[in-house]
Design an enzyme around this catalytic site. Structure first.
Site, mmCIF file in Angstrom:
data_model
loop_
_atom_site.group_PDB
_atom_site.id
_atom_site.type_symbol
_atom_site.label_atom_id
_atom_site.label_comp_id
_atom_site.label_asym_id
_atom_site.label_seq_id
_atom_site.Cartn_x
_atom_site.Cartn_y
_atom_site.Cartn_z
ATOM 1 N N TYR A 70 73.302 58.599 -18.323
ATOM 2 C CA TYR A 70 73.213 59.435 -19.517
ATOM 3 C C TYR A 70 72.729 58.620 -20.728
ATOM 4 O O TYR A 70 71.685 57.991 -20.662
ATOM 5 C CB TYR A 70 74.525 60.189 -19.741
ATOM 6 C CG TYR A 70 74.791 61.185 -18.617
ATOM 7 C CD1 TYR A 70 74.063 62.356 -18.531
ATOM 8 C CD2 TYR A 70 75.733 60.922 -17.624
ATOM 9 C CE1 TYR A 70 74.269 63.265 -17.491
ATOM 10 C CE2 TYR A 70 75.947 61.820 -16.575
ATOM 11 C CZ TYR A 70 75.212 62.990 -16.518
ATOM 12 O OH TYR A 70 75.412 63.868 -15.484
ATOM 13 N N SER A 71 73.473 58.586 -21.835
ATOM 14 C CA SER A 71 72.917 58.025 -23.073
ATOM 15 C C SER A 71 72.762 56.508 -23.067
ATOM 16 O O SER A 71 72.164 55.965 -23.998
ATOM 17 C CB SER A 71 73.764 58.439 -24.272
ATOM 18 O OG SER A 71 73.471 59.759 -24.664
ATOM 19 N N VAL A 72 73.254 55.826 -22.066
ATOM 20 C CA VAL A 72 72.906 54.398 -21.953
ATOM 21 C C VAL A 72 71.384 54.261 -21.915
ATOM 22 O O VAL A 72 70.819 53.251 -22.340
ATOM 23 C CB VAL A 72 73.562 53.772 -20.708
ATOM 24 C CG1 VAL A 72 73.141 52.311 -20.555
ATOM 25 C CG2 VAL A 72 75.083 53.859 -20.795
ATOM 26 N N LYS A 74 69.306 55.518 -23.832
ATOM 27 C CA LYS A 74 68.743 55.347 -25.174
ATOM 28 C C LYS A 74 68.463 53.887 -25.494
ATOM 29 O O LYS A 74 67.534 53.576 -26.253
ATOM 30 C CB LYS A 74 69.678 55.950 -26.217
ATOM 31 C CG LYS A 74 69.767 57.472 -26.216
ATOM 32 C CD LYS A 74 70.694 57.961 -27.315
ATOM 33 C CE LYS A 74 70.712 59.483 -27.444
ATOM 34 N NZ LYS A 74 71.368 60.145 -26.299
#
Length: 390
Positions: A70-72, A74
């Site tokens: 998921y947002s890792v 980014k």
């Protein structure tokens, strides 16, 4: 529990504390499957895995199991942009529209690259009517995001770009790339290949599918925020960060650069190790030490409450990563969490890089209930590191 132990300066690292924390998390039912990998001073020193990748079949987690992070993701996307800045192809203070003219629509012409990096571009909301199919279509997404009306004057308010961050930053990279490669190909060519990474995916190939861990969601029954909230606008239910969406074959194969990464902990940790070593690993330099050092500075207005995240300040660094906090080993560590508890970080003070991947999603409001936290602390114990406070 399986794994590998390596050496630092000819001394064996005792990974027993880390293994014990992982065993406890799995045995307690807080976790199903885990991978933990750490680099210290540029060398891989912890490489452990255990538990179940697929509860339905009993398939076990192996060293090459892949996980939704998921947002890792980014952090990988932000780093791609920093590579372009390092090459003189992107100016942080330039308007996004200098590279992507369509983004200027509806008063966004003053939004800078830095605004995009630090979640101040004014467009945290996903396009109306977004579907998983649309999310898999890069051109459709960037066209729709460019056409959004900002919810605040760009540069004046922090509004966490839960999903839009990826396309905003990814399209700047794509537009500034002389070769005009897709963002997925840029990451493969400019980050994965030079680091020797075969499992850092923004869109998996078909042959990787059997190695992806099955995600479960411990918080599936929790009450949802109001449908009109900025939180839901930033992550609409149709494309929510849940297994039902992100286990779809089309979503797994798409480049979704804010939340769609599918990594192994080994390859993710090596990515973070490059940052922990000041932008160079094993003789390959990506970024200058000065640029990487600048990532450990807080962004301006760092204590500003974020309405998307229910008024909680988000500790974003000037480089677009998260900064410090109790889950990492230094107040100057740059890191990123992922929905459901995934985490990776680079600690420049201790020259430490860590990736923790798992497949039982949870969102905890109490650190005492966080099964990842004992693992992160055990890594410090195993390496004889005390948490560094700025």
């Amino acid at each position: 529990m399986k794994g590998e132990t390596e050496t630092i300066s000819d001394a064996k690292i005792d990974t027993t504390p880390v293994q014990a924390a992982m065993d406890h998390a799995i045995a307690s039912g807080a976790e199903t499957g885990l991978q933990v990998c750490a680099y210290h001073r540029g060398r891989k020193v912890i490489d452990l895995w255990g538990g179940i990748a697929d509860p339905a079949t009993g398939r076990k987690v192996e060293s090459d199991t892949l996980f939704n992070v998921y947002s890792v993701t980014k952090a990988l996307t932000a780093t791609a942009l920093h590579i372009q800045a390092e090459r003189g192809l992107v100016d942080y203070d330039a308007p996004i529209a200098q590279y992507w003219p369509e983004f200027a629509a509806h008063g966004k012409e003053r939004a800078t690259v830095r605004d995009g990096l630090t979640h101040r571009a004014g467009v945290p909301q996903m396009p109306a009517g977004v579907t998983p199919e649309m999310m898999c279509d890069w051109d459709a997404m960037v066209d729709a995001i460019a056409a959004l009306e900002p919810l605040a004057t760009p540069g004046e308010k922090t509004l966490y770009q839960s999903m839009t961050f990826g396309w905003i930053i990814g399209e700047i990279v794509r537009r500034s790339d002389p070769a005009q490669r897709s963002f997925r190909q840029f990451v493969l060519d400019e980050i994965a290949a030079p680091l020797g990474l075969s499992d850092l995916w923004l869109g998996i190939p078909d042959e990787a599918e059997p190695r992806v861990a099955v995600m479960t969601n411990r918080n599936a029954g929790d009450p949802l925020p109001d449908g009109t909230s900025l939180y839901i606008q930033s992550m609409p239910l149709a494309v929510a960060l849940v297994p039902e969406v992100f286990s779809r074959p089309d979503v797994r194969r798409a480049a979704i650069p804010g939340v769609g990464g599918i990594f192994s902990a080994r390859d993710e940790a090596r990515f973070w190790a490059m940052l922990a070593e000041g932008g160079e690993l094993d003789g390959v330099r990506f970024l200058s030490p000065e640029r990487v050092a600048s990532f450990s500075a807080p962004r301006s207005n760092s204590e500003e409450p974020d309405p998307v995240m229910f008024g909680v300040p988000i500790p974003i660094s000037a480089g677009g990563y998260w900064l410090g906090g109790h889950r990492v080993t230094s107040d100057r560590a740059i890191w990123h969490p992922g929905a459901g508890g995934s985490i990776g970080w680079a600690d420049p003070d201790n020259r430490l890089a860590v990736a923790i991947c798992h497949n039982r999603m949870f969102n905890t409001r109490d650190p005492a209930q966080d099964p990842i936290l004992p693992i992160t602390r055990a890594i410090g114990v195993a390496l004889g590191l005390e948490r560094t406070v700025a």
